[in-house]
Design a protein around this motif. Structure first.
Motif, PDB file in Angstrom:
ATOM      1  N   MET A  44       0.951  -1.301   0.122  1.00 31.24           N
ATOM      2  CA  MET A  44       0.002   0.089   0.098  1.00 31.24           C
ATOM      3  C   MET A  44       1.006   1.313  -0.012  1.00 31.24           C
ATOM      4  O   MET A  44       0.312   2.386   0.051  1.00 31.24           O
ATOM      5  CB  MET A  44      -1.038   0.023   1.228  1.00 31.24           C
ATOM      6  CG  MET A  44      -0.478  -0.026   2.638  1.00 31.24           C
ATOM      7  SD  MET A  44      -1.343  -0.077   3.982  1.00 31.24           S
ATOM      8  CE  MET A  44      -2.159   1.334   3.747  1.00 31.24           C
ATOM      9  N   ASN A  45       2.388   1.171  -0.036  1.00 31.55           N
ATOM     10  CA  ASN A  45       3.052   2.359   0.042  1.00 31.55           C
ATOM     11  C   ASN A  45       2.849   3.165  -1.070  1.00 31.55           C
ATOM     12  O   ASN A  45       2.733   4.585  -0.994  1.00 31.55           O
ATOM     13  CB  ASN A  45       4.628   2.126   0.091  1.00 31.55           C
ATOM     14  CG  ASN A  45       4.800   1.792   1.581  1.00 31.55           C
ATOM     15  OD1 ASN A  45       4.200   1.710   2.535  1.00 31.55           O
ATOM     16  ND2 ASN A  45       6.329   1.397   1.685  1.00 31.55           N
ATOM     17  N   GLY A  46       2.669   2.547  -2.285  1.00 34.96           N
ATOM     18  CA  GLY A  46       2.475   3.558  -3.573  1.00 34.96           C
ATOM     19  C   GLY A  46       1.026   4.285  -3.559  1.00 34.96           C
ATOM     20  O   GLY A  46       1.288   5.317  -3.834  1.00 34.96           O
ATOM     21  N   PHE A  47       0.143   3.809  -2.916  1.00 36.30           N
ATOM     22  CA  PHE A  47      -1.381   4.332  -2.900  1.00 36.30           C
ATOM     23  C   PHE A  47      -1.086   5.386  -1.922  1.00 36.30           C
ATOM     24  O   PHE A  47      -1.571   6.422  -2.247  1.00 36.30           O
ATOM     25  CB  PHE A  47      -2.271   3.461  -2.551  1.00 36.30           C
ATOM     26  CG  PHE A  47      -3.561   3.803  -2.072  1.00 36.30           C
ATOM     27  CD1 PHE A  47      -4.508   4.363  -3.163  1.00 36.30           C
ATOM     28  CD2 PHE A  47      -3.924   4.122  -0.741  1.00 36.30           C
ATOM     29  CE1 PHE A  47      -5.625   5.058  -2.570  1.00 36.30           C
ATOM     30  CE2 PHE A  47      -5.209   4.655  -0.401  1.00 36.30           C
ATOM     31  CZ  PHE A  47      -6.187   4.990  -1.403  1.00 36.30           C
ATOM     32  N   VAL A  48      -0.489   5.208  -0.758  1.00 41.17           N
ATOM     33  CA  VAL A  48      -0.253   6.053   0.380  1.00 41.17           C
ATOM     34  C   VAL A  48       0.231   7.286  -0.102  1.00 41.17           C
ATOM     35  O   VAL A  48       0.079   8.399   0.225  1.00 41.17           O
ATOM     36  CB  VAL A  48       0.240   5.447   1.845  1.00 41.17           C
ATOM     37  CG1 VAL A  48       0.325   6.472   2.717  1.00 41.17           C
ATOM     38  CG2 VAL A  48      -0.746   4.372   2.234  1.00 41.17           C
ATOM     39  N   TYR A  49       1.539   7.271  -0.698  1.00 42.05           N
ATOM     40  CA  TYR A  49       2.329   8.261  -1.287  1.00 42.05           C
ATOM     41  C   TYR A  49       1.735   9.143  -2.378  1.00 42.05           C
ATOM     42  O   TYR A  49       1.667  10.442  -2.028  1.00 42.05           O
ATOM     43  CB  TYR A  49       3.495   7.580  -1.929  1.00 42.05           C
ATOM     44  CG  TYR A  49       4.638   8.661  -2.328  1.00 42.05           C
ATOM     45  CD1 TYR A  49       5.331   9.436  -1.406  1.00 42.05           C
ATOM     46  CD2 TYR A  49       4.656   8.798  -3.578  1.00 42.05           C
ATOM     47  CE1 TYR A  49       6.356  10.168  -1.838  1.00 42.05           C
ATOM     48  CE2 TYR A  49       5.638   9.758  -4.065  1.00 42.05           C
ATOM     49  CZ  TYR A  49       6.255  10.492  -3.287  1.00 42.05           C
ATOM     50  OH  TYR A  49       7.207  11.562  -3.659  1.00 42.05           O
TER      51      TYR A  49
END
Length: 219
Positions: A44-49
């Motif tokens: 989920m890092n890409g989405f959160v970023y």
């Protein structure tokens, strides 16, 4: 009651209070978020970023009505804590953008060495990674400080008590009452608002330029 020079002095202190605490909030939260986004391989890092970066693209004026209603529902008008948390939250997107980009440029071999030496995640973040990322953190902090110090929008909407005005709101009220009749006090008040920001910039000029140039090289 007329707006006096004493209100200007109080407003300068309020601006520093809002700016210092708001900057501290955004740097602590932004640094921890950037640590997760840059050093952990989570799905989920890409989405959160992207979620945070979208905050840089949304016009702040489009959020005035929903945020003012939300704050009104919790009786948050004329509240120092609400103002400082609000300021810190609004500076998060830029802070995360700057610090995450810088941290991604720091080699991950450092992480492996720290783990082998028994270094926990919090100790690694605050004792090893944060000093290495200090150019980006300093730059984000100074930009957040100036942005909060000079804010007018949220003070106009959320503050009605004169004792809680920041410098921009106080200056607008002061000049509005005096008009062009008393130019001496008006220009003295304007100078009083400018001098602190000039001093802060001169003290941290090298950190701002160093952080921006380091980020450009790493990019």
């Amino acid at each position: 009651m007329a707006f006096t020079e004493a209100h200007i002095h109080s407003a300068v202190l309020n601006s520093f209070l809002y700016a210092i605490v708001g900057t501290f909030i955004t740097l602590v939260l932004g640094t921890m978020a950037s640590y997760v986004l840059s050093r952990f391989n989570l799905k989920m890092n890409g989405f959160v970023y992207i979620y945070f970066i979208l905050g840089l693209m949304i016009p702040v004026f489009s959020l005035v009505i929903p945020i003012s209603r939300m704050i009104g529902s919790i009786s948050g008008f004329n509240n120092y804590l609400v103002m400082m948390v609000l300021y810190g939250t609004f500076e998060l997107p830029l802070t995360i953008f700057l610090i995450t980009g810088f941290m991604k440029g720091i080699h991950k071999e450092i992480d492996e060495s720290a783990v082998m030496d028994g270094c926990g995640p919090f100790r690694f973040l605050f004792q090893i990674l944060t000093p290495l990322a200090m150019p980006a953190i300093s730059t984000a902090g100074i930009l957040a400080f100036f942005s909060i110090y000079n804010d007018l929008l949220w003070n106009v909407i959320l503050i009605t008590e004169r004792d809680m005005y920041n410098i921009s709101m106080a200056l607008m009220s002061f000049v509005g009452e005096r008009g062009s009749a008393q130019m001496g006090p008006t220009f003295a008040s304007i100078s009083l608002t400018i001098i602190p920001t000039v001093i802060v910039y001169l003290l941290f000029q090298e950190k701002v330029e160093g952080g921006l140039s380091s980020g450009a090289v790493k990019a």
